[in-house]
Design a protein around this motif. Structure first.
Motif, PDB file in Angstrom:
ATOM      1  N   TYR A 137      43.368  60.785  30.544  1.00  0.00           N
ATOM      2  CA  TYR A 137      43.610  61.169  31.946  1.00  0.00           C
ATOM      3  C   TYR A 137      42.559  60.575  32.885  1.00  0.00           C
ATOM      4  CZ  TYR A 137      46.431  64.309  29.223  1.00  0.00           C
ATOM      5  OH  TYR A 137      47.314  64.788  28.301  1.00  0.00           O
ATOM      6  N   SER A 138      41.496  59.956  32.317  1.00  0.00           N
ATOM      7  CA  SER A 138      40.468  59.327  33.160  1.00  0.00           C
ATOM      8  C   SER A 138      40.977  57.961  33.638  1.00  0.00           C
ATOM      9  CB  SER A 138      39.186  59.101  32.364  1.00  0.00           C
ATOM     10  OG  SER A 138      38.700  60.314  31.871  1.00  0.00           O
ATOM     11  N   PHE A 139      40.331  57.445  34.673  1.00  0.00           N
ATOM     12  CA  PHE A 139      40.647  56.106  35.215  1.00  0.00           C
ATOM     13  C   PHE A 139      40.567  55.068  34.092  1.00  0.00           C
ATOM     14  CE2 PHE A 139      38.739  52.290  37.456  1.00  0.00           C
ATOM     15  CZ  PHE A 139      39.931  51.872  38.034  1.00  0.00           C
ATOM     16  N   GLN A 140      41.630  54.329  33.895  1.00  0.00           N
ATOM     17  CA  GLN A 140      41.719  53.388  32.766  1.00  0.00           C
ATOM     18  C   GLN A 140      41.362  51.951  33.167  1.00  0.00           C
ATOM     19  OE1 GLN A 140      42.926  54.513  29.438  1.00  0.00           O
ATOM     20  NE2 GLN A 140      42.291  56.393  30.470  1.00  0.00           N
ATOM     21  N   GLY A 141      40.984  51.764  34.436  1.00  0.00           N
ATOM     22  CA  GLY A 141      40.677  50.410  34.910  1.00  0.00           C
ATOM     23  C   GLY A 141      41.889  49.812  35.614  1.00  0.00           C
ATOM     24  N   LEU A 142      41.638  48.791  36.441  1.00  0.00           N
ATOM     25  CA  LEU A 142      42.735  48.158  37.194  1.00  0.00           C
ATOM     26  C   LEU A 142      43.460  47.109  36.348  1.00  0.00           C
ATOM     27  CD1 LEU A 142      41.139  47.587  40.735  1.00  0.00           C
ATOM     28  CD2 LEU A 142      42.536  49.511  39.953  1.00  0.00           C
ATOM     29  N   GLU A 143      43.031  46.956  35.117  1.00  0.00           N
ATOM     30  CA  GLU A 143      43.641  46.021  34.168  1.00  0.00           C
ATOM     31  C   GLU A 143      43.762  44.608  34.768  1.00  0.00           C
ATOM     32  OE1 GLU A 143      47.014  48.294  32.627  1.00  0.00           O
ATOM     33  OE2 GLU A 143      45.563  49.391  31.401  1.00  0.00           O
ATOM     34  N   ASN A 144      44.945  44.013  34.684  1.00  0.00           N
ATOM     35  CA  ASN A 144      45.072  42.620  35.119  1.00  0.00           C
ATOM     36  C   ASN A 144      44.649  42.411  36.579  1.00  0.00           C
ATOM     37  OD1 ASN A 144      45.512  40.060  34.425  1.00  0.00           O
ATOM     38  ND2 ASN A 144      47.749  40.125  34.606  1.00  0.00           N
ATOM     39  N   ASP A 145      44.963  43.390  37.437  1.00  0.00           N
ATOM     40  CA  ASP A 145      44.573  43.258  38.856  1.00  0.00           C
ATOM     41  C   ASP A 145      43.050  43.264  38.966  1.00  0.00           C
ATOM     42  OD1 ASP A 145      47.189  43.206  39.629  1.00  0.00           O
ATOM     43  OD2 ASP A 145      47.291  45.356  40.082  1.00  0.00           O
ATOM     44  N   GLY A 146      42.399  44.044  38.122  1.00  0.00           N
ATOM     45  CA  GLY A 146      40.935  44.095  38.109  1.00  0.00           C
ATOM     46  C   GLY A 146      40.350  42.753  37.694  1.00  0.00           C
ATOM     47  N   LEU A 147      40.963  42.144  36.674  1.00  0.00           N
ATOM     48  CA  LEU A 147      40.480  40.832  36.214  1.00  0.00           C
ATOM     49  C   LEU A 147      40.549  39.821  37.360  1.00  0.00           C
ATOM     50  CD1 LEU A 147      41.928  39.982  32.676  1.00  0.00           C
ATOM     51  CD2 LEU A 147      39.562  40.408  33.322  1.00  0.00           C
ATOM     52  N   LYS A 148      41.658  39.888  38.107  1.00  0.00           N
ATOM     53  CA  LYS A 148      41.830  38.945  39.227  1.00  0.00           C
ATOM     54  C   LYS A 148      40.717  39.142  40.259  1.00  0.00           C
ATOM     55  CE  LYS A 148      46.786  38.309  38.777  1.00  0.00           C
ATOM     56  NZ  LYS A 148      47.966  39.151  38.987  1.00  0.00           N
ATOM     57  N   LEU A 149      40.399  40.408  40.550  1.00  0.00           N
ATOM     58  CA  LEU A 149      39.337  40.684  41.538  1.00  0.00           C
ATOM     59  C   LEU A 149      37.976  40.203  41.020  1.00  0.00           C
ATOM     60  CD1 LEU A 149      40.346  44.277  42.758  1.00  0.00           C
ATOM     61  CD2 LEU A 149      40.848  42.077  43.835  1.00  0.00           C
ATOM     62  N   LEU A 150      37.767  40.364  39.724  1.00  0.00           N
ATOM     63  CA  LEU A 150      36.498  39.907  39.130  1.00  0.00           C
ATOM     64  C   LEU A 150      36.396  38.381  39.249  1.00  0.00           C
ATOM     65  CD1 LEU A 150      33.965  40.813  37.447  1.00  0.00           C
ATOM     66  CD2 LEU A 150      35.287  40.274  35.400  1.00  0.00           C
ATOM     67  N   LEU A 151      37.502  37.706  38.997  1.00  0.00           N
ATOM     68  CA  LEU A 151      37.497  36.239  39.076  1.00  0.00           C
ATOM     69  C   LEU A 151      37.334  35.758  40.519  1.00  0.00           C
ATOM     70  CD1 LEU A 151      40.174  35.465  36.341  1.00  0.00           C
ATOM     71  CD2 LEU A 151      37.689  35.191  36.159  1.00  0.00           C
ATOM     72  N   GLU A 152      37.827  36.560  41.452  1.00  0.00           N
ATOM     73  CA  GLU A 152      37.610  36.211  42.868  1.00  0.00           C
ATOM     74  C   GLU A 152      36.116  36.345  43.204  1.00  0.00           C
ATOM     75  OE1 GLU A 152      40.133  38.242  45.738  1.00  0.00           O
ATOM     76  OE2 GLU A 152      41.880  37.872  44.462  1.00  0.00           O
ATOM     77  N   ALA A 153      35.490  37.391  42.683  1.00  0.00           N
ATOM     78  CA  ALA A 153      34.053  37.582  42.921  1.00  0.00           C
ATOM     79  C   ALA A 153      33.253  36.458  42.261  1.00  0.00           C
ATOM     80  CB  ALA A 153      33.599  38.945  42.405  1.00  0.00           C
ATOM     81  N   LYS A 154      33.740  35.992  41.119  1.00  0.00           N
ATOM     82  CA  LYS A 154      33.082  34.862  40.427  1.00  0.00           C
ATOM     83  C   LYS A 154      33.154  33.620  41.304  1.00  0.00           C
ATOM     84  CE  LYS A 154      34.021  31.637  36.652  1.00  0.00           C
ATOM     85  NZ  LYS A 154      34.447  31.403  35.284  1.00  0.00           N
ATOM     86  N   LYS A 155      34.336  33.396  41.873  1.00  0.00           N
ATOM     87  CA  LYS A 155      34.536  32.213  42.718  1.00  0.00           C
ATOM     88  C   LYS A 155      33.660  32.294  43.968  1.00  0.00           C
ATOM     89  CE  LYS A 155      38.552  29.502  43.957  1.00  0.00           C
ATOM     90  NZ  LYS A 155      39.980  29.630  44.264  1.00  0.00           N
ATOM     91  N   ALA A 156      33.600  33.490  44.562  1.00  0.00           N
ATOM     92  CA  ALA A 156      32.837  33.653  45.806  1.00  0.00           C
ATOM     93  C   ALA A 156      31.339  33.472  45.570  1.00  0.00           C
ATOM     94  CB  ALA A 156      33.124  35.029  46.404  1.00  0.00           C
ATOM     95  N   THR A 157      30.835  34.037  44.471  1.00  0.00           N
ATOM     96  CA  THR A 157      29.376  34.049  44.257  1.00  0.00           C
ATOM     97  C   THR A 157      28.899  32.940  43.321  1.00  0.00           C
ATOM     98  OG1 THR A 157      29.656  35.555  42.401  1.00  0.00           O
ATOM     99  CG2 THR A 157      29.209  36.563  44.549  1.00  0.00           C
ATOM    100  N   GLY A 158      29.819  32.399  42.517  1.00  0.00           N
ATOM    101  CA  GLY A 158      29.421  31.394  41.524  1.00  0.00           C
ATOM    102  C   GLY A 158      28.798  32.010  40.284  1.00  0.00           C
TER     103      GLY A 158
END
Ligand code: PEP
Ligand code: MN
Length: 337
Positions: A137-158
């Motif tokens: 019942y706890s937050f399970q993560g944003l899964e694939n959408d979360g990965l996309k956001l992480l990769l966007e942060a990777k692109k922005a910050t390097g």
């Protein structure tokens, strides 16, 4: 490996055992004493299970002389392994800090924290998209959408990114992920380890909640046996009788793992403590004990974090900690570039 035969072991059964061992390619050096006989095996005994041998009725005991792991063994590879993550080196005197939130929650959250930890001097960004939670019942993560956001942060910050994989089927989603984390609960998910062994991904392998160091190194061996030698080990606290902290950080694991293996060893003081103020002393203790890096949870709004808020540092707290850590890493003769 030494096999100790029982007193008055049946001769025919002993001959059968010796024949079987020879057929497996072992040379046998026999030494007869007054009451017992020892069989010294020469060959690659990693394929033998002491328990299987003890099941033989002529065998009294079995002693391993060599560790059951080869590729991860320091004896086979005396130099420290240096793992290169997009030009960021870890191991062999190179120290890295991985920082970021427990879970990726929103685009603003992960991007903001990424810039904050980068500006404080962390070189790798962490964030969980697939979360192994105790409660369904706890937050399970944003899964694939979360990965996309992480990769966007990777692109922005390097910044290269580290995120957890929970099942082999997900590897195809991890194409642009730089370091694949195997969490404590999956340390002995052998299918997952074998699959990562066949990949070229750098793997951050966390110690299980109640696993021995031998078991941790054997799990690394699973990955390495498949051909992937880019493995980083992580001590993240273990279960003990103590209840004041979330886990007990096993500081002794650091020098012991570095003796057993040539792989880089990092420490996660956040999950070890489960308490924000304790992250700093544990991080400092880890460096003094010889760790090659740290993984620290940082959140821009820990009070409202969807996961692990109580142990997450604020960006300001992390910035001040990093100033101390840089000095300490230098004091212990390592570089943090
Ligand atoms: C994590 O790093 O987010 C995590 C879940 O850690 P562990 O597997 O060590 O509990
Ligand atoms: Mn966490």
């Amino acid at each position: 490996m030494i096999i100790i035969l029982k007193e008055n072991a049946d001769k025919e059964k002993t001959a059968l055992l010796k024949g079987k061992l020879r057929s497996l390619g072992f040379e046998i050096h026999e030494s007869r004493g007054h009451s017992s006989t020892l069989l010294g095996l020469v060959g690659d005994t990693t394929i033998l299970e002491p328990d299987d041998l003890i099941a033989n009725e002529v065998v009294a005991d079995v002693r391993r002389i060599q560790e059951p792991y080869k590729k991860a063994n320091r004896k086979m590879h005396p130099e420290d392994t240096v793992v290169d993550i997009c030009g960021k080196k870890i191991g062999g005197g190179h120290f890295q800090v991985i920082a970021g939130p427990c879970s990726i929650e929103t685009k603003e959250q992960i991007t903001e924290v990424a810039w904050d930890v980068k500006n404080s001097g962390a070189h790798l960004l962490r964030g969980g998209a697939f979360k192994p939670r105790t409660s369904p019942y706890s937050f399970q993560g944003l899964e694939n959408d979360g990965l996309k956001l992480l990769l966007e942060a990777k692109k922005a910050t390097g910044m290269p990114v580290v995120t957890e994989i929970m099942t082999p089927e997900h590897l195809l989603l991890f194409d642009e992920v730089d370091v694949v984390q195997v969490g404590a609960r999956n340390m002995q998910n052998f299918q997952l380890l074998k699959m990562l062994g066949k990949s070229e991904k750098t793997v951050l392998l966390k110690r299980g909640l109640a696993n021995t160091l031998d078991e941790l190194v054997m799990s690394a061996e699973y990955i390495m046996a498949g051909g992937n030698e880019n493995v980083i080990l992580c001590e993240r606290g273990i279960r003990t009788f103590e209840t004041s902290m979330r886990n007990t950080l096993d500081i002794s694991a650091i020098p012991m793992l570095k003796k057993m293996t040539h792989l880089p060893v990092i420490v996660d003081p956040s999950h070890a403590a489960g308490i924000r103020w304790m992250v700093e002393p544990l991080a400092k203790a880890a460096i003094a004990a010889g760790a090659d890096g740290l993984m620290i949870e940082v959140h821009n709004d820990p009070e409202n974090a969807l996961c692990d808020g109580p142990q997450s540092m604020t960006p300001e707290g992390f910035d001040s900690l990093m100033k101390d850590l840089k000095e300490e890493v230098k004091f212990f003769g390592k570089t943090m570039d």
